[in-house]
Design an enzyme around this catalytic site. Structure first.
Site, mmCIF file in Angstrom:
data_model
loop_
_atom_site.group_PDB
_atom_site.id
_atom_site.type_symbol
_atom_site.label_atom_id
_atom_site.label_comp_id
_atom_site.label_asym_id
_atom_site.label_seq_id
_atom_site.Cartn_x
_atom_site.Cartn_y
_atom_site.Cartn_z
ATOM 1 C CG ASP A 196 -11.968 7.819 10.289
ATOM 2 O OD1 ASP A 196 -12.570 7.061 9.508
ATOM 3 O OD2 ASP A 196 -10.890 8.365 10.011
ATOM 4 C CG ASN A 238 -10.420 7.122 6.009
ATOM 5 O OD1 ASN A 238 -10.867 7.847 6.890
ATOM 6 N ND2 ASN A 238 -9.138 6.835 5.926
ATOM 7 C CG HIS A 239 -9.809 4.537 9.771
ATOM 8 N ND1 HIS A 239 -8.766 3.693 10.095
ATOM 9 C CD2 HIS A 239 -9.227 5.670 9.296
ATOM 10 C CE1 HIS A 239 -7.619 4.282 9.843
ATOM 11 N NE2 HIS A 239 -7.868 5.488 9.358
ATOM 12 C CG HIS A 297 -14.477 10.803 7.465
ATOM 13 N ND1 HIS A 297 -14.264 10.950 8.816
ATOM 14 C CD2 HIS A 297 -13.309 10.308 6.954
ATOM 15 C CE1 HIS A 297 -13.048 10.552 9.120
ATOM 16 N NE2 HIS A 297 -12.446 10.158 8.001
ATOM 17 C CG HIS A 306 -9.884 12.375 6.268
ATOM 18 N ND1 HIS A 306 -9.795 11.011 6.466
ATOM 19 C CD2 HIS A 306 -9.233 12.614 5.091
ATOM 20 C CE1 HIS A 306 -9.133 10.463 5.470
ATOM 21 N NE2 HIS A 306 -8.783 11.399 4.622
#
Length: 912
Positions: A276, A308-309, A362, A445
């Site tokens: 991220d 996740n980004h 993450h 996260h």
């Protein structure tokens, strides 16, 4: 009187107990309650515990609940300096406690909305998948720039997938004044780039160098990291350490602060970025450049986990809804550079094992039992993060980037993040560590709810670390990093980074800088101001969501409003907000900024929904020809006209029980029974706009008159003579009574239709007695041709209404219907703007931002069809309305539509 020299306390004096409660002294002396001097006080308010009698002893008498005994040191005179100071301190403590509580409540609400945005992304990804399937069936030959991997998307877009070629075709102009990167890479070259970013962060590094850095880093990841789990060791040299950095989200000041406090990467200092880096902030590109350069220089000492980004569709979303990396790269470079980063992201490891003892990931741990590190190593990471978690490999990859911890044992659904997201308990962590011979899990996260930069969970076996302090400039949280020593002992270093301007000033050369005060790691934050800012941001986001969920909210409240009064209790309003927005927020606290509650505790929900006009800016920003709104509403009315109903059928349609009244429920049933091609959201919009009487109903004829006025087709002929002719006939016909009555008079054989013969005969009868303004037979026949819209030889009731509409001098209802219908359409388009972008890109492999008019309509139809498959209510527009919509969007009439400009209207940042 100086402190310490005050006279002895006396019975009858006014005192303050523990700086809070006031009262009068009624007793002073020794008691059986304990050693020392005690004071019996009669309080001013009934906040005591007795009337002077306690444990069989009475030392004074007072009313019940007014008495209290306190040791002497807990009592001060009301007028004494000590009492005043104590009161002030008590007030300050109370104010501080209230401010702290308000701040935490504001953060929790803000944080819940942020997670809801990620939930929306995951939900939209499911719709996008359906849309893509439909587009493939509609246009199988199109070269889509959407796909399951960045390589396939880059190929379709014409971007090279050969890392060694990146940047080779670019040249650096002599006018370029930024740093140069030479190969083989040297520390001096890296330091030059780092110094440039530290002092001139708003001047991008040349595109050629960025492409080369990303390309060479991609080569390194591809060659050295065959598995999806990386292995790193804490440097064992004297003074060696490893710094684990959590989410930075483009907040360059935090990353530069971490480098300043912990030292730059080198032989003795390792860095592991735990995902991220991308999205939200403005400087993710610069953070990547610094990290990748040091990784190329010290490949064993620097690495990046995927978050996740670090994902294509997430990055394409606007920053305001959780994305922003595409916008950043497009602003600084172009779409080709963005696709190079996407190919890099798919090479990043999903987790890292540090010195064989610590797992750094993450998101979190997998939902499946018996998973070994070896299973994680073999995951195919060269793809986008899957949306479905049905398969075990997809579920493992998804959880590593999306899962959160919880205090309860086991696995639970994390509905706040998305339907496929899970939370895992301490038993899961303990079992996973034991099975894999590990001692600790470090993850990131999310901002810890304690607003620290870290949070210790699961009996010390799991540690959350988040590095971006004062996240998004709103939350006032601390950032942190975890620093490991060679013996795997570690410390958590917290910070509150100065703003970027202060950091830049610190690194400017002598003579050009003002020395910044960076002496401490904690910058005092005004929590009251932060809470206010967060609350304002929360209210703005809630209003956007209300506009997008207006249909669901109206349905929820209207079902409980049996008398159709337009009002519900405040408690029902709050429950509706939870259900309609799918957000469990502190609505009791938030309601004062959103609604007015009357003296009886009721909320006018219809007025509330009418005032929810958060899409006004979007409406104004749409690049379309004027008048599209009226044409769209006209098509809604045409849907009824197309049914060719007799008068009797129309009346039965809207008055099923024959009581002469029409209710909202009957209106909905009528449309369903007649199978009218009108999206449910538009039907509800019309209902919201037409205000019933005090009992919540309208007379059928009155209702039809009103409905026809506000939804009328308008003048179908552009010929002024034709318009004048219809106007003359309309005055003759409608001037004799209501349209229902006139139609009945014209329908001589009472079959529910009027044919040409009946029409002409009716005009002759109505003209009897007139001496002027008479119509010729040719004019009457010409009028018949204009009125018979369907050209089927007879006139139904709705055709009659469309031709001879009443001129409504009060346009309030007409405008309200138009506003409601248009807003219902815009709400769906806003909610699914990401999916529409996905659909349009299917036909735009080169990323030019425009598609043909036909491809635009195909993308919109795919959204319509995907929504029908999702909930059965269909999309925002009928096919007829879509034709009109596309005509109005194609502003220059060249057959092409700038879809990027169209979608920009749905980006809050673009229309602010």
């Amino acid at each position: 009187v100086l402190p310490g020299n005050e006279p002895p306390l006396a019975v009858g004096e006014k005192v303050v107990i523990m700086g809070k409660r006031k009262g009068t002294v009624r007793f002073i002396g020794e008691t059986v309650y304990g050693a020392g001097e005690w004071v019996g006080v009669e309080l001013e308010k009934p906040t005591g515990t007795h009337d002077g009698f306690v444990n069989g002893q009475r030392y004074f008498t007072c009313p019940p609940k007014y008495g209290v005994y306190v040791q002497r040191q807990g009592v001060t005179r009301v007028n004494s300096s000590a009492a005043a100071a104590s009161q002030i301190q008590s007030m300050q403590r109370g104010r501080k406690d209230r401010q702290e509580a308000e701040f935490k409540r504001a953060f929790q609400t803000w944080n819940a909305l942020e997670k809801a945005e990620e939930n929306q992304y995951l939900s939209q990804s499911v719709v996008s998948s359906r849309v893509e399937s439909l587009l493939k069936s509609y246009s199988p030959g199109a070269a889509s720039v959407n796909g399951n991997s960045a390589v396939s998307v880059a190929t379709a877009a014409g971007v090279s997938t050969n890392f060694s070629e990146w940047g080779a075709n670019l040249t650096v102009a002599s006018s370029y004044t930024g740093p140069h990167v030479t190969w083989p890479l040297t520390l001096e070259s890296v330091q030059g780039v780092l110094n440039h970013i530290r002092t001139k962060p708003d001047i991008p590094i040349h595109e050629k160098y960025v492409c080369e850095i990303v390309g060479r880093a991609s080569q390194l990841f591809q060659q050295r990291m065959k598995d999806s789990v990386h292995d790193m060791n804490v440097p064992t040299e004297e003074g060696g350490k490893m710094v684990i950095v959590g989410d930075t989200h483009g907040q360059l000041a935090d990353f530069l602060w971490v480098l300043k406090q912990n030292g730059e990467p080198g032989p003795k200092i390792a860095y592991l970025m735990n995902g991220d880096i991308a999205d939200r902030g403005d400087y993710a590109c610069e953070i990547f450049i610094i990290v990748l350069l040091f990784m190329l220089l010290y490949p064993d000492r620097v690495s990046i986990n995927r978050g996740n980004h670090e994902n294509l569709e997430m990055n394409r979303r606007p920053a305001e809804v959780g994305g922003g990396f595409y916008e950043e790269i497009a602003r600084k470079y172009d779409a080709a550079v963005f696709m190079m980063f996407q190919q890099l992201f798919e090479l990043l490891p999903l987790a890292t094992v540090v010195s064989k003892r610590v797992l750094v990931v993450h998101g979190g741990l997998p939902r499946r039992e018996g998973v070994l590190i070896q299973h994680l190593r073999t995951i195919n990471r060269r793809r986008q993060c899957p949306v479905s978690t049905d398969g075990i490999e997809d579920a493992l990859m998804f959880d590593l980037m999306w899962a959160d911890p919880q205090d309860q044992n086991g696995i639970a659904r994390a509905s706040h993040r998305g339907s496929n997201c899970i939370c895992f308990g301490p038993d899961v962590t303990k079992r996973f560590l034991g099975t894999n011979g590990l001692s600790l899990v470090i993850r990131s996260h999310e901002v810890p709810e304690n607003l620290r930069g870290f949070e210790d969970r699961h009996e010390g076996r799991l540690l959350t670390v988040f590095t971006a302090s004062n996240y998004c400039g709103s939350t006032g949280n601390y950032g942190a990093v975890v620093v490991f020593q060679a013996d795997l002992s570690f410390s958590v270093e917290e910070h509150m980074a100065p703003d970027l301007e202060a950091v830049v000033r610190e690194y400017l050369p002598e003579g050009a800088r003002v020395v910044a005060d960076l002496g401490g790691t904690k910058v005092q934050m005004d929590k009251g101001r932060l809470a206010t800012n967060m609350r304002e941001e929360v209210i703005a986001k809630i209003k956007d969501r209300i506009a997008m969920a207006k249909d669901d909210l109206w349905w929820y409240w209207s079902q409980l409003d049996r008398s159709d009064t337009g009002k519900v209790t405040a408690a029902v309003w709050r429950q509706g907000m939870i259900s309609g927005l799918q957000l469990d927020l502190p609505w009791f606290s938030l309601q004062k900024d959103l609604i007015e509650v009357d003296e009886e505790g009721y909320v006018d929900y219809k007025d509330f929904l009418r005032r929810s006009n958060a899409l006004d800016k979007t409406h104004s920003a749409l690049s379309m020809h004027e008048g599209w709104e009226k044409e769209i509403v006209n098509r809604a009315y045409e849907a009824f006209l197309a049914k060719d109903l007799t008068l009797q059928q129309v009346l039965r349609t809207f008055d099923a029980d024959g009581d002469g009244l029409v209710s909202a429920k009957e209106f909905r049933q009528a449309i369903a029974a007649a199978q009218v091609d009108l999206p449910e959201m538009q039907m509800n919009a019309v209902l919201r706009a037409i205000v019933p009487d005090e009992e919540g109903q309208l007379r059928v004829e009155s209702f039809l008159e009103r409905f026809q006025v506000v939804c009328s087709l308008g003048d179908k002929s552009s010929n002024s003579a034709d318009k004048a002719l219809l106007d003359r006939i309309g005055r003759i016909l409608i001037g004799t009574g209501s349209r229902v009555a006139v139609f009945r008079t014209m329908d001589l054989d009472q079959d529910g239709y009027v044919d040409e013969k009946e029409f002409l005969r009716a005009l002759e009868l109505l003209e009897k007695g007139r001496t002027s303004g008479l119509l010729s037979r040719e004019e009457k026949q010409r009028a018949w041709g204009l009125i018979d819209v369907n050209k089927d030889g007879h006139l139904n009731y709705l055709e009659f209404c469309a031709a001879f509409k009443v001129v409504d001098t009060d346009t309030t209802v007409s405008q309200r219907v138009t506003n409601e219908v248009v807003e219902s359409i815009l709400a769906v388009l806003q909610k699914h703007a990401g999916t529409l972008s996905y659909a349009f890109r299917y036909f735009d492999p080169k990323g030019k931002g425009s598609v043909s008019r036909e491809d635009f309509k195909t993308g919109m139809r795919a959204l319509n069809a995907s929504m029908a498959g999702a909930n059965g209510t269909g999309g925002p527009l009928t096919d007829d309305q879509l034709e009109v919509f596309a005509d109005f969007v194609d502003t220059d009439g060249d057959g092409n539509i700038d879809y990027q400009e169209f979608l920009n209207a749905f980006n809050p940042k673009k229309v602010a």
